[in-house]
Design a protein around this motif. Structure first.
Motif, PDB file in Angstrom:
ATOM      1  N   GLY A  25       0.815  -1.207   0.000  1.00 57.93           N
ATOM      2  CA  GLY A  25       0.000   0.000   0.000  1.00 57.93           C
ATOM      3  C   GLY A  25       0.848   1.255   0.000  1.00 57.93           C
ATOM      4  N   PRO A  26       0.198   2.446  -0.050  1.00 62.79           N
ATOM      5  CA  PRO A  26       0.934   3.713  -0.040  1.00 62.79           C
ATOM      6  C   PRO A  26       1.908   3.781   1.135  1.00 62.79           C
ATOM      7  N   SER A  37       4.157   7.559  -4.412  1.00 63.18           N
ATOM      8  CA  SER A  37       3.248   6.974  -3.433  1.00 63.18           C
ATOM      9  C   SER A  37       2.112   7.952  -3.208  1.00 63.18           C
ATOM     10  N   PRO A  38       0.862   7.542  -3.498  1.00 56.30           N
ATOM     11  CA  PRO A  38      -0.272   8.454  -3.290  1.00 56.30           C
ATOM     12  C   PRO A  38      -0.478   8.775  -1.828  1.00 56.30           C
ATOM     13  N   GLN A  39      -1.161   9.856  -1.581  1.00 55.02           N
ATOM     14  CA  GLN A  39      -1.482  10.233  -0.207  1.00 55.02           C
ATOM     15  C   GLN A  39      -2.392   9.177   0.407  1.00 55.02           C
ATOM     16  N   PRO A  40      -1.987   8.568   1.518  1.00 59.38           N
ATOM     17  CA  PRO A  40      -2.836   7.528   2.110  1.00 59.38           C
ATOM     18  C   PRO A  40      -4.161   8.110   2.593  1.00 59.38           C
ATOM     19  N   ASP A  41      -5.251   7.370   2.380  1.00 63.75           N
ATOM     20  CA  ASP A  41      -6.538   7.706   2.985  1.00 63.75           C
ATOM     21  C   ASP A  41      -7.292   6.411   3.226  1.00 63.75           C
ATOM     22  N   PHE A  44      -8.811   1.816  -0.177  1.00 61.92           N
ATOM     23  CA  PHE A  44      -7.778   0.791  -0.388  1.00 61.92           C
ATOM     24  C   PHE A  44      -7.143   0.950  -1.766  1.00 61.92           C
ATOM     25  N   GLN A  45      -5.816   0.858  -1.786  1.00 64.25           N
ATOM     26  CA  GLN A  45      -5.109   0.687  -3.045  1.00 64.25           C
ATOM     27  C   GLN A  45      -3.774   0.021  -2.764  1.00 64.25           C
ATOM     28  N   ALA A  46      -3.278  -0.711  -3.735  1.00 62.12           N
ATOM     29  CA  ALA A  46      -2.036  -1.462  -3.511  1.00 62.12           C
ATOM     30  C   ALA A  46      -1.453  -1.952  -4.826  1.00 62.12           C
ATOM     31  N   LEU A  47      -0.127  -2.020  -4.825  1.00 57.63           N
ATOM     32  CA  LEU A  47       0.613  -2.736  -5.852  1.00 57.63           C
ATOM     33  C   LEU A  47       0.764  -4.176  -5.397  1.00 57.63           C
TER      34      LEU A  47
END
Length: 366
Positions: A25-26, A37-41, A44-47
């Motif tokens: 994740g970020p 790396s996107p701003q965490p919020d 959910f997102q992940a490589l």
């Protein structure tokens, strides 16, 4: 773009550790692999990077365009919208890549509540992937070390200028604001962490986080600061004295300085991390202050300000060329005062290279 060199290296480490895929994740890990790396919020997102070096990405719709621009055109990106939630999209992707029933590492950029939701829908063994990802970053190449040197140089410069700025009557918060201003003027990307300005009785708290106290005559001040330069961090601590210094304070400062130098001199190829900690700790213990050395002697540094190797009791990791870490012994006596001296060291072919050069002599602010 995904850094194929580091992606391939991570795949090899995963194979050795019986991990089939990594969910990242970020975080600093993602920044290291993608230079982004996107701003965490809460979304959910992940490589997902597989041990066979294939990869795909799960993205909310709101960041899809940014992710698309940063990955190869043939990379699978699975997007989901706020109206539907992310779990079913993750299930589709994992099934398509045949990861059901496999070992999937998880990094510290994945929220626990999101992982719980995924586990309810997917039959896989999710494991802590933090140590594996730190193995990927623990050895720095020369280009990385040069960025660490530049970040350290900026920290040295700001340390000197902020000491000149300090005087009784200003607040800890004023000093923090000035530190950030100075780093921005000098071309840093930003701060590597919020500065610690611990004055007077606050100096006995190693990670003191307030900033309202007014600086007074006869204060001890711990200054702990750092910046980012081209994504790489610096971290330096010095302890200064306002208006004068007592004999006891001189004695404690000398002990910490000797402990700092002993740790730095011990930090060589082939030495265990715990032996560096011991070199610093033994000096403080021998002087009767062992119970007041509350922190580990050091931590690794790179894209993250805290990463492997950890210079602490019980860590038998052998130091190798290219490792970078802090040496920061301290003594912290509750309701009295504390002091810390910190530099960053890089393990080189010919021994330790201390990349901070700001003086460690006693500084009394008049």
């Amino acid at each position: 773009m995904l850094n194929k060199k580091y992606g391939n290296k991570l795949g090899e480490i995963m194979v050795k550790n019986n991990v089939d895929a990594m969910m990242i994740g970020p975080s600093a890990d993602l920044e290291f692999l993608m230079n982004y790396s996107p701003q965490p919020d809460e979304r959910f997102q992940a490589l997902f990077l597989l041990s066979d070096k294939r990869y795909f990405y799960i993205s909310p719709e709101i960041t899809y365009e940014e992710i698309r621009d940063r990955l190869d055109n043939d990379t699978d990106i699975y997007k989901w919208g706020d109206h539907e939630g992310f779990v079913n999209t993750v299930v589709i992707a994992i099934n398509r890549y045949k990861l059901a029933g496999k070992n999937i590492g998880v990094n510290n950029g994945i929220a626990a509540i999101n992982l719980i939701d995924i586990q309810e829908k997917i039959n896989a063994k999710f494991i802590n992937g933090h140590n594996i990802l730190e193995m990927l970053r623990v050895i720095k190449d020369e280009s990385e070390i040069e960025k660490l040197r530049k970040a350290a140089k900026l920290a040295d410069e700001v340390m000197g200028e902020i000491i000149d700025y300090i005087s009784p009557g200003i607040t800890e918060g004023d000093i923090k604001k000035k530190i950030e201003e100075l780093f921005m003027q000098k071309g840093a990307d930003g701060l590597s962490f919020e500065p610690i300005i611990a004055s007077g009785p606050n100096s006995s708290m190693p990670h003191y986080c307030e900033d309202s106290r007014v600086i007074q005559e006869k204060d001890i001040i711990i200054l702990d600061l750092g910046c980012k330069y081209k994504s790489y961090c610096s971290d330096i601590s010095r302890t200064v004295f306002v208006g004068g210094i007592t004999d006891e304070e001189k004695k404690v400062y000398d002990i910490i300085l000797r402990a700092n130098k002993a740790g730095e001199e011990t930090a060589k190829q082939g030495v265990k991390a715990e032996d560096v900690d011991k070199a610093s700790r033994d000096i403080i213990k021998s002087e009767g202050y062992g119970q007041y050395f509350l922190n580990r002697t050091g931590h690794g540094i790179g894209i993250s300000v805290h990463e492997a190797p950890y210079i602490k009791t019980g860590n038998k990791q052998v130091l190798e060329r290219g490792m970078a870490f802090s040496i920061e012994p301290g003594i912290y006596m509750q309701n009295k005062f504390g002091m810390r001296i910190e530099d960053i060291v890089v393990i080189g072919a010919d021994g330790p290279e201390v990349i901070n050069h700001f003086t460690k002599e006693i500084i009394v602010i008049k």
